[in-house]
Motif scaffolding. Structure first.
Motif, PDB file in Angstrom:
ATOM      1  N   TRP A 613      -6.737 -12.810 -32.659  1.00 50.30           N
ATOM      2  CA  TRP A 613      -7.423 -12.353 -33.879  1.00 50.30           C
ATOM      3  C   TRP A 613      -7.395 -13.472 -34.917  1.00 50.30           C
ATOM      4  O   TRP A 613      -6.335 -13.974 -35.278  1.00 50.30           O
ATOM      5  N   THR A 620     -12.618 -12.909 -31.205  1.00 53.13           N
ATOM      6  CA  THR A 620     -11.268 -12.397 -30.997  1.00 53.13           C
ATOM      7  C   THR A 620     -11.160 -11.671 -29.661  1.00 53.13           C
ATOM      8  O   THR A 620     -10.531 -10.626 -29.570  1.00 53.13           O
ATOM      9  N   ARG A 649     -10.029  -7.704 -29.483  1.00 49.50           N
ATOM     10  CA  ARG A 649     -11.184  -6.806 -29.613  1.00 49.50           C
ATOM     11  C   ARG A 649     -11.682  -6.360 -28.246  1.00 49.50           C
ATOM     12  O   ARG A 649     -11.891  -5.183 -28.001  1.00 49.50           O
TER      13      ARG A 649
END
Length: 684
Positions: A613, A620, A649
């Protein structure tokens, strides 16, 4: 039969389903008459929960204005982002991971601590006592517990201050109950002002059957003579179990003073002993154990006093008596009790009065008993005053429990007749005083801390020792000056226990000085480092992370976070139900020589946690390239080479040994939020 079914269906409504039957049954059970037009299926989830909760609360129920709103607040309060404040965090990284001091509203903080819900062993709370000018109330909380306003100070002449106090406390008590383990215990301090209101609320929320104790402790050793009616020298601790059948009360430490009562005047081969009364309670239900026993020394009759009965079987007592050198027999004295134990062949001592010793049987038994006494190593049943007094039963020190069972009043003579806790009084030498607590705080911080009365550490240590196991977790939602944290650290250092603590304190930020930082965190720092103002402190092992409540948590907030904010959130929220208790994530410390791109923490099995991140709108995702970098960082940090926990993600590269946690879904779930109801969740 089938035709009948078809006919009924065609002429009337469809055959009811199992769900509709359930709803009808719930309606009959729970819908009050004034709401008779409603069906359970018409109610919202919160309304149904309120009805079920109300129906489940048997016994006496307390009523106060605004209670209905107060009941639902604990269910709608939102968790918050927890931000680490390194400046106020103290100790080695593993100790910081174990303990937390949280700055912010306690209701919001408890909602944020979802991963600890159902895992707290002891909640030790010292809420505002409603003395006037000691707590704030925001009227907006009646509808929205997420409102950030601190509210106004409730004055002593506010006619609604008791109601406001109850509205303030109710959702917090609800949340405290949810935080407890099935065998957990709540110990909450209070004085006479709200004692009965608090007791009624706890009876309703926890059930009166789960009340363990009402402890009466002496807050002041000296009594004031300027009181209008009665000098108030005591306060209270109400102790409730989530489930009394599962809760356990520990023992208090034995001291040299306790053991000094044990001696060995007869050179007993079993060692030191103490003579306890040989009686037991409940004469009315044990009338077969109420009878006279004749002394082998004096010939006098001894009966169990008052409502007592003999605490041992008659053959056992007969055996002990005969070890003094004379034979005994059972004989009915027609005294309203079962046959007595008399010297064999002796006359009825009641008829001889003060001439008992003229009975040759008594005289012979007396000579034998005194001769046996001279030989020492006496029998188990002894007689006081050199043989001329009452019977006592030997209790040997080596057979006594290692600790002391709390009794109804802590005076020396009570230590040797253990009993359960009921309404319990603790004298000042056992619990300390408020003045002692203030002196303790001054010794650590100096005299300008501004607290006139503080709970003494001795009181809190005793409560922790009784109701928190050595590896347990203590939560204090009203942490104040940090006495609970100090008590946990002191207990751990003394007994090599591993108890953890979570402290919550909002302080007074409206004054520009949140004493969560200037007082609580500073006290704990000085306790850990031994840096007391009076120069008498010694460093002890321990530490804590200082965290501050931030923005409300939802999917949109999470996806706008910068990296450091996301690191704090991942570590604060991560929860794995399969892990053993007390297993906290430990941050990876970055040095000036080496830093990590993705590695942020590890667990007790030396497995790495990686955060992919870089902030909002940046790449990410977990890819093969990212995996290779994670493997290198794990090797550099000497972590487990094939077990990686990855927050990102999207999961673009799948391989063995990786446990993936999707952002924001996994974080929302670990905060206990319903993913379906979270804004932006479907579009994320």
């Amino acid at each position: 039969m089938s035709d009948m079914k078809l006919k009924n269906r065609s002429e009337g409504s469809p055959e009811p389903t199992s769900n509709s039957l359930i709803f009808d049954k719930l309606t009959d059970l729970f819908i009050p008459p004034q709401m008779a037009s409603l069906r359970v299926s018409d109610l919202s989830r919160d309304e149904l929960l309120q009805l079920l909760e109300a129906n489940n609360e048997g016994g006496i129920r307390i009523a106060f204005a605004g209670k209905d709103n107060a009941r639902r607040l604990a269910r709608i309060v939102r968790p918050r982002v927890l931000r680490m404040v390194p400046k106020y965090s103290v100790g080695p990284l593993d100790e910081r991971a174990a303990n937390m001091a949280i700055e912010g509203d306690n209701l919001q903080a408890m909602a944020t601590l979802y991963k600890e819900r159902g895992h707290v062993d002891l909640i030790l709370a010292d809420p505002p006592y409603n003395t006037g000018k000691d707590f704030r109330y925001n009227d907006k909380w009646d509808e929205d517990p997420n409102d950030s306003g601190l509210g106004e100070i409730v004055s002593a002449d506010d006619g609604a201050r008791h109601t406001k106090w109850m509205r303030f406390m109710w959702p917090r008590l609800q949340m405290m109950k949810q935080m407890l383990r099935p065998n957990g215990v709540l110990a909450i301090c209070i004085d006479h002002r709200e004692l009965f209101h608090l007791g009624q609320m706890l009876d309703e929320l926890f059930g009166a059957q789960n009340r363990i104790a009402i402890i009466n402790w002496e807050k002041a050793a000296s009594k004031r003579n300027d009181a209008e009616h009665v000098s108030t020298a005591t306060e209270y601790v109400l102790v409730y179990a989530k489930d009394k059948d599962k809760a356990r009360t520990g023992l208090l430490d034995r001291t040299e003073d306790h053991d000094a009562n044990y001696q060995n005047p007869d050179n007993d081969s079993e060692g030191d002993w103490y003579g306890v009364a040989p009686w037991g309670p409940s004469r009315d239900t044990h009338m077969g154990m109420v009878y006279a026993v004749q002394s082998p020394f004096t010939g006098e009759l001894h009966y169990p006093p008052g409502s007592r009965c003999w605490g041992f079987e008659k053959p056992t007592i007969k055996k002990w008596l005969e070890e003094w050198g004379a034979k005994y027999e059972e004989r009915d004295l027609h005294d309203g009790f079962v046959p007595a134990l008399l010297l064999k062949g002796a006359k009825d001592p009641r008829k001889l009065a003060d001439k008992i010793k003229d009975d040759p049987v008594v005289a012979k038994a007396s000579r034998a008993a005194f001769a046996r006494r001279e030989r020492q190593n006496w029998p188990m049943l002894v007689f006081t005053k050199g043989g001329l007094g009452k019977p006592r039963k030997k209790t040997h020190l080596k057979a006594v429990k290692k600790g002391i069972v709390p009794s109804t009043f802590w005076s020396d003579e009570d230590y040797f007749e253990p009993a359960g806790i009921g309404c319990t009084s603790w004298s000042s030498d056992q619990s300390g005083t408020s003045e002692a607590g203030a002196r303790e705080l001054s010794a650590i911080l100096g005299d300008d801390h501004g607290f006139e009365t503080v709970k003494p550490i001795k009181l809190f240590e005793k409560i922790i020792q009784l109701w928190c196991p050595a590896d347990g977790l203590v939560l204090d939602p009203f942490a104040g000056s940090g006495t609970t944290g100090h008590a946990v650290l002191a207990q751990n250092a003394r007994s090599k226990a591993t108890r953890r603590f979570v402290l919550i304190e909002q302080g007074r930020p409206e004054n520009g000085d949140s004493y969560a930082r200037s007082l609580l965190a500073e006290r704990l720092r000085r306790v850990v480092e031994g840096d007391w103002i009076n120069n008498k402190g010694k460093p002890i092992r321990g530490g804590f992370s200082f965290l501050s409540l931030g923005k409300k948590v939802d999917a949109a907030v999470l996806l706008r976070m910068e990296r450091e904010e996301m690191v704090d959130t991942v570590i604060a929220s991560h929860f794995d139900a399969t892990r053993r208790r007390g297993d906290q994530l430990v941050r990876i410390e970055e040095s000036s020589v080496r830093s990590y791109r993705y590695l942020v923490a590890k667990n007790s099995d030396n497995e790495g946690f990686f955060l992919i991140w870089d902030g909002a709108g940046k790449n990410t995702n977990f890819t093969e390239e990212v995996y290779e970098m994670c493997a290198k960082e794990a090797a550099s940090a000497k972590l487990h080479p094939m077990r990686y926990h990855v927050y990102a993600r999207l999961y673009r590269y799948q391989t063995e040994g990786v446990r993936f946690y999707q952002i924001p879904d996994r974080i929302l779930a670990d905060f206990g939020l319903d993913l379906k109801s979270e804004p932006l969740n479907e579009s994320c």
